[in-house]
Design an enzyme around this catalytic site. Structure first.
Site, PDB file in Angstrom:
ATOM      1  N   HIS A   1      -6.889  -2.174  15.032  1.00  0.00           N
ATOM      2  CA  HIS A   1      -7.056  -1.425  13.780  1.00  0.00           C
ATOM      3  C   HIS A   1      -6.838  -2.325  12.561  1.00  0.00           C
ATOM      4  CE1 HIS A   1      -6.800   2.312  11.304  1.00  0.00           C
ATOM      5  NE2 HIS A   1      -6.002   1.543  10.559  1.00  0.00           N
ATOM      6  N   GLU A   2      -5.717  -3.027  12.546  1.00  0.00           N
ATOM      7  CA  GLU A   2      -5.417  -3.859  11.369  1.00  0.00           C
ATOM      8  C   GLU A   2      -6.411  -5.011  11.264  1.00  0.00           C
ATOM      9  OE1 GLU A   2      -3.490  -2.307   9.527  1.00  0.00           O
ATOM     10  OE2 GLU A   2      -2.593  -1.032  11.072  1.00  0.00           O
TER      11      GLU A   2
ATOM     12  N   HIS B   1      -9.677  -3.849   9.780  1.00  0.00           N
ATOM     13  CA  HIS B   1      -9.579  -3.618   8.336  1.00  0.00           C
ATOM     14  C   HIS B   1     -10.050  -4.837   7.536  1.00  0.00           C
ATOM     15  CE1 HIS B   1      -8.023   0.274   7.360  1.00  0.00           C
ATOM     16  NE2 HIS B   1      -6.850   0.150   7.953  1.00  0.00           N
TER      17      HIS B   1
ATOM     18  N   ALA C   1       1.598  -0.220  10.823  1.00  0.00           N
ATOM     19  CA  ALA C   1       1.337  -1.611  10.487  1.00  0.00           C
ATOM     20  C   ALA C   1       0.519  -1.661   9.210  1.00  0.00           C
ATOM     21  CB  ALA C   1       0.575  -2.297  11.614  1.00  0.00           C
ATOM     22  N   MET C   2       0.348  -2.875   8.676  1.00  0.00           N
ATOM     23  CA  MET C   2      -0.349  -3.018   7.399  1.00  0.00           C
ATOM     24  C   MET C   2      -1.254  -4.238   7.405  1.00  0.00           C
ATOM     25  SD  MET C   2      -0.916  -1.796   4.469  1.00  0.00           S
ATOM     26  CE  MET C   2      -2.105  -2.595   3.430  1.00  0.00           C
TER      27      MET C   2
ATOM     28  N   GLU D   1       0.852  -1.182   0.000  1.00  0.00           N
ATOM     29  CA  GLU D   1       0.000   0.000   0.000  1.00  0.00           C
ATOM     30  C   GLU D   1       0.892   1.237   0.000  1.00  0.00           C
ATOM     31  OE1 GLU D   1      -2.684   0.481   3.318  1.00  0.00           O
ATOM     32  OE2 GLU D   1      -3.776   2.071   2.291  1.00  0.00           O
TER      33      GLU D   1
ATOM     34  N   GLU E   1     -10.013   4.129   6.142  1.00  0.00           N
ATOM     35  CA  GLU E   1      -9.234   4.581   7.300  1.00  0.00           C
ATOM     36  C   GLU E   1     -10.086   5.304   8.337  1.00  0.00           C
ATOM     37  OE1 GLU E   1      -6.669   3.207   7.855  1.00  0.00           O
ATOM     38  OE2 GLU E   1      -5.906   2.583   5.894  1.00  0.00           O
TER      39      GLU E   1
HETATM   40  N1  0A1 Z   1      -3.188   0.894   5.838  1.00  0.00           N
HETATM   41  C1  0A1 Z   1      -2.267   1.025   6.910  1.00  0.00           C
HETATM   42  C2  0A1 Z   1      -1.348   2.167   6.802  1.00  0.00           C
HETATM   43  C3  0A1 Z   1      -0.202   2.036   5.884  1.00  0.00           C
HETATM   44  C4  0A1 Z   1      -0.144   2.833   4.761  1.00  0.00           C
HETATM   45  C5  0A1 Z   1       0.961   2.840   3.960  1.00  0.00           C
HETATM   46  C6  0A1 Z   1       2.017   2.022   4.308  1.00  0.00           C
HETATM   47  O1  0A1 Z   1       3.158   2.024   3.566  1.00  0.00           O
HETATM   48  C7  0A1 Z   1       3.372   3.019   2.686  1.00  0.00           C
HETATM   49  C8  0A1 Z   1       1.966   1.217   5.413  1.00  0.00           C
HETATM   50  C9  0A1 Z   1       0.840   1.225   6.189  1.00  0.00           C
HETATM   51  C10 0A1 Z   1      -3.063   1.306   8.168  1.00  0.00           C
HETATM   52  O2  0A1 Z   1      -3.968   2.124   8.138  1.00  0.00           O
HETATM   53  O3  0A1 Z   1      -2.760   0.731   9.194  1.00  0.00           O
HETATM   54 ZN    ZN Z   2      -5.738   1.745   8.586  1.00  0.00          ZN
END
Ligand code: 0A1
Ligand code: ZN
Length: 880
Positions: free
Chosen positions: A305-306, A309, A270-271, A129, A328
């Protein structure tokens, strides 16, 4: 900059993709220096696209192309076009499905951007992402292309004994030359930003969770072996999250396996990759002696949070990146609810509002102000902002407030049912909420398109004859870049009334009687009349901070003190105290600026004494009531920020309170200071919070006794919360043990990266006179490295964003230091470099001399050689 001028992408230009990738078979032959990627894409024309015979354009960046073939026939070089950012093929089949096979290589070791496939110490991992998948192989890298993934990983058995990807492990085997392979299949279609792979020498802890329909899910947390004793809290947090999402939203987990991997090098927190979350170690690892109570809470929040998602982001994803707040904003709102339920709702709400008011309000008032659904960007990574996340969550919260708990749940059920498996827009979300309730959210949608923080002016008039109170609310919003005029928005204003004896007064409005109401402001100005009030009540307005606005209302110190002792709304009660302190501090700042002597009003001392003398069940909340507003919060309310006066005035208040209430602070300290280890339980956390805030007041007295108290706590602490709290007051004071304490802390913890981050941060944030040279020296410390984002944030980020006093030194040395670091970091990690620029974006808030100094540094950054589009976008927009 790159070869071409950076391009702006606009929301208004959105069109559906011309092609879809139904499925992909990826084979990744792992090697630190040269990883081979073989990708077989099953492609078809998108039936929704109106364009015929469009070229197939796949995104790819920094890839070494080896071969391309269609339906088994190899292409020669005339059959495709390659650019630095794409691979395109003309004349692809329009009627039937075809298979495009691509082979390319990449170099993970040289990838310091930490996007795509990269090396974190010895493990290989990915971050896709928003647009990182294109750094792995050519693809339609956009979230509305949802694909079935089957991934085979091949690697050396010793270097990469663990091979992970999304979904379920379906096959594995051995190969020659000490290699092995594993195949993973993800049964859910997903956009490529949710793809992940991890390979390395990892250990894991395992557990299970039984879902509401009785399915047993296996849970695994992978870390490097030396961290295996710091995973239990993360595992418990994961189980709590799964349980909570079933209870609060009726959401069940959908795969049989949930994996989390902790990596030391990570750009963000985190992702949420499907079934395989990749986490910054900071949000996984915790042991009482290495992590503070706040770390424990943040870990639980981020794990939640993760996990959340999986439904809000993965099962239902974003149509395009302008819709980022769809996943988000909603997911942050969900994690806030979760943390509130697990800990203390009152405390969680206050912490969230503090962050919003200090950081998001500044963003909204600055040159980078944008709506929660932006309309244009150069680099999407720059839009993972407090506005999209935190204000986005506030917007969802307002929908929750307007609909009420029950209808909000109906709305979310409908949203999940309508859009499961789709890539949708913010509008789709609001429409589902509207369909499930009787609430008209037509005007409300403006929150998605309008930037800036609305200002609410409140005036009240009591009429003794009619026994009525008339409240007038007026909204306005200052212009923001690209939006000169603003319209009114739909604002829920929660309100209560207090009788003069402190009891709750009835609210009679339009024939209804209640204890609390939600007024709906939809016009620029509206008047509300409350009846049957024998005496003038005290109004408690915007309870729970029911909308992300600046509230302006004249309130005397006496009225604020009254609310601080009587309001039943925990948020407003706390906020009354903050407003009191702010008013007092601003008065003192005036005195300082005019060279007058300082004196503290006894009203504030009495208010604090009164708080101390009450009995509190929630000690964390109690400690918030005793905390003074932060320097950056105060700065946000000044027309021209005077960092020195803010610091002096606030320190004066703190020290005077410590002098006057010395005995009370000592007594509280003794009462709550138990030499207990850092168990994560709310009672113990509360005791530590209250005791440590007393310690910080007492430390301002600079007495031998206070030095001894801090020194003793530092050396005997059984948990990181107490040890850090003690070290922090030692570093802030003139305590002679300072140098020695810092050194012994370093020696004790030099092998724990996350603790050493704290050690850097503490020094970078100090108000001590020699902080600037300390920071300069720390940049040369052997433990400092620009290639690790946590280290960068702990020193450069902390100094520039959390040390207002020294970063804004009059001679500009702080600005210069930051610009030097941004330029150095730009070529290593553009994303992190660009985030570091943020401290320079607020130049309009300072005096003319500082403005000139900051602008000069921004110019220097914009004109630096090879500036990335990430940094370019932030620095150039800041100068406008
Ligand atoms: N989606 C993740 C946030 C995230 C966005 C970009 C990243 O790398 C560029 C990494 C994580 C979240 O909202 O936790
Ligand atoms: Zn997020």
């Amino acid at each position: 900059m790159q070869d071409t001028k950076p391009q702006t992408i606009y929301l208004k230009d959105y069109t559906v993709p011309e092609y879809l990738i139904e499925s992909v078979e990826l084979t990744v032959i792992l090697d630190e220096l040269k990883t081979r990627v073989v990708s077989k894409l099953t492609i078809q024309k998108n039936p929704k696209s109106k364009v015929d015979n469009a070229a197939l354009v796949l995104q790819g960046e920094g890839l070494e192309l080896v071969s391309v073939a269609m339906d088994g026939v190899a292409f020669n070089e005339a059959q495709y076009k390659q650019s630095a950012e794409s691979l395109s093929v003309d004349n692809v089949p329009q009627e039937q499905v075809f298979v495009l096979a691509i082979e390319n290589t990449i170099n993970p070791k040289s990838n310091t951007s930490l996007e795509g496939l990269y090396l974190s110490s010895t493990m290989l991992c990915t971050q896709c992402e928003a647009e990182g998948f294109r750094k792995i192989t050519y693809f339609l890298d956009r979230p509305d292309v949802m694909t079935l993934f089957k991934t085979t990983l091949i690697g050396d058995k010793d270097k990469y004994p663990v091979l992970l990807s999304n979904g379920n492990k379906v096959a594995e085997g051995e190969l020659q030359n000490n290699r092995h392979w594993v195949t993973w299949e993800d049964p859910f279609k997903k956009p490529c930003y949710l793809f992940a792979l991890v390979a390395g020498q990892l250990e894991c802890i395992e557990d299970t969770f039984t879902t509401m329909t009785g399915r047993e899910i296996s849970l695994q947390i992978f870390v490097e072996s030396h961290d295996i004793d710091k995973c239990d809290h993360a595992m418990q947090s994961l189980k709590n999250s799964m349980q909570w999402d079933e209870e609060a939203y009726g959401r069940e987990y959908d795969l049989d396996l949930y994996m989390i991997v902790a990596v030391g090098h990570f750009n963000m927190g985190a992702m949420e990759n499907k079934g395989l979350n990749v986490f910054n170690t900071k949000f996984v690892l915790a042991r009482p002696d290495t992590a503070t109570d706040s770390d424990y809470e943040h870990i639980e929040g981020v794990i939640g949070h993760e996990y959340f998602h999986n439904w809000t982001g993965n099962r239902i994803t974003c149509r395009d990146w302008f819709q980022l707040s769809l996943k988000e904003g909603f997911t942050v709102f969900r994690d806030q609810q979760f943390t509130g339920d697990q800990t203390s709702r009152a405390v969680k709400r206050i912490e969230d509002v503090k962050l919003l008011r200090v950081r998001q309000f500044a963003e909204d008032a600055g040159p980078l102000s944008h709506p929660i659904r932006p309309e244009a960007y150069i680099e999407i990574n720059n839009f993972y902002t407090l506005t999209v996340y935190e204000k986005g969550a506030e917007v969802v919260r307002m929908i929750h407030t307007l609909l009420g708990e029950e209808d909000f749940r109906k709305g979310s059920d409908l949203y999940f049912q309508r859009h499961d498996g789709q890539a949708v827009t913010c509008e789709d979300f609001v429409n589902a909420m509207e369909s499930a309730s009787d609430i008209d959210l037509g005007l409300f949608k403006r929150w998605y398109s309008q930037a800036g923080t609305p200002v609410l002016e409140a005036t009240e008039r009591y009429n003794e004859q009619d026994k009525t109170l008339t409240l007038t609310l007026k909204q306005s919003c200052a212009a923001t870049p690209g939006q000169a005029t603003k319209g009114p928005v739909h604002i829920p204003v929660k309100l209560g009334l207090l009788a003069t004896d402190g009891s709750v007064a009835n609210i009679c409005i339009d024939g209804f009687v209640s204890n609390e109401v939600i007024l709906e402001l939809i016009q620029e100005q509206q008047t509300f009349v409350f009846e049957q009030l024998d005496k003038k009540p005290v109004v408690s307005l915007l309870r729970g901070f029911s909308a992300p606005v600046v509230l302006n209302k004249q309130q005397s110190l006496e009225e604020l003190a009254f609310l601080l002792s009587h309001d039943v709304d925990t948020f407003n009660r706390w906020d009354a105290g903050q407003k009191m302190c702010s008013q007092v501090i601003f008065g003192l700042i005036d005195n300082i600026q005019q060279g007058q002597a300082l004196q503290l009003t006894p009203l504030l001392v009495d208010a604090f004494a009164n708080v101390i003398q009450q009995s509190w069940d929630d000690l964390s909340y109690f400690s918030l009531l005793l905390s003074l507003p932060a320097e950056n919060y105060l700065a946000g309310q000044m027309d021209v920020v005077d960092v020195v006066a803010i610091h002096q005035a606030r320190e004066f208040v703190k020290k005077t309170l410590a002098e006057k209430l010395q005995e009370q602070f000592k007594e509280l300290y003794q009462r709550y200071h138990k030499d207990e280890s850092g168990l994560f339980d709310s009672g113990a956390i509360g005791r530590r919070r209250i005791k440590n805030i007393c310690l910080s007041y007492l430390a301002t007295l600079e007495t031998e006794e206070s030095y001894q108290l801090a020194g003793k706590q530092f050396s005997s602490a059984k948990n990181m919360t107490d040890q850090m709290a003690a070290l922090s007051v030692i570093v802030e004071s003139k305590n002679p043990a300072k140098v020695q304490s810092l050194e012994s802390f370093y020696q004790q913890w030099k092998n724990e990266a996350l603790v050493i981050d704290k050690w850097f941060t503490l020094q970078a944030c100090s108000s001590a006179e020699d902080t600037f040279s300390t920071v300069q020296n720390l940049l040369k410390h052997p433990a400092f490295e620009l290639t690790n984002p946590n280290r960068v944030r702990s020193l450069i980020g902390a100094f520039s964003q959390a040390n207002q006093l020294h970063f804004n030194a009059e001679n500009g040395q702080g600005y210069q230091l930051l610009a030097d670091q941004v330029i150095a970091l730009n070529s290593i990690n553009p994303q992190v470099a660009s985030r570091m620029v943020s401290a320079l974006t607020q130049w309009k808030r300072f005096d003319a001399d500082r403005q000139t100094l900051i602008k000069a540094e921004l110019e220097r950054i914009v004109n630096a050689e090879n500036i990335s589009k990430d940094v370019y976008e932030i620095a150039s927009k800041s100068l406008l």
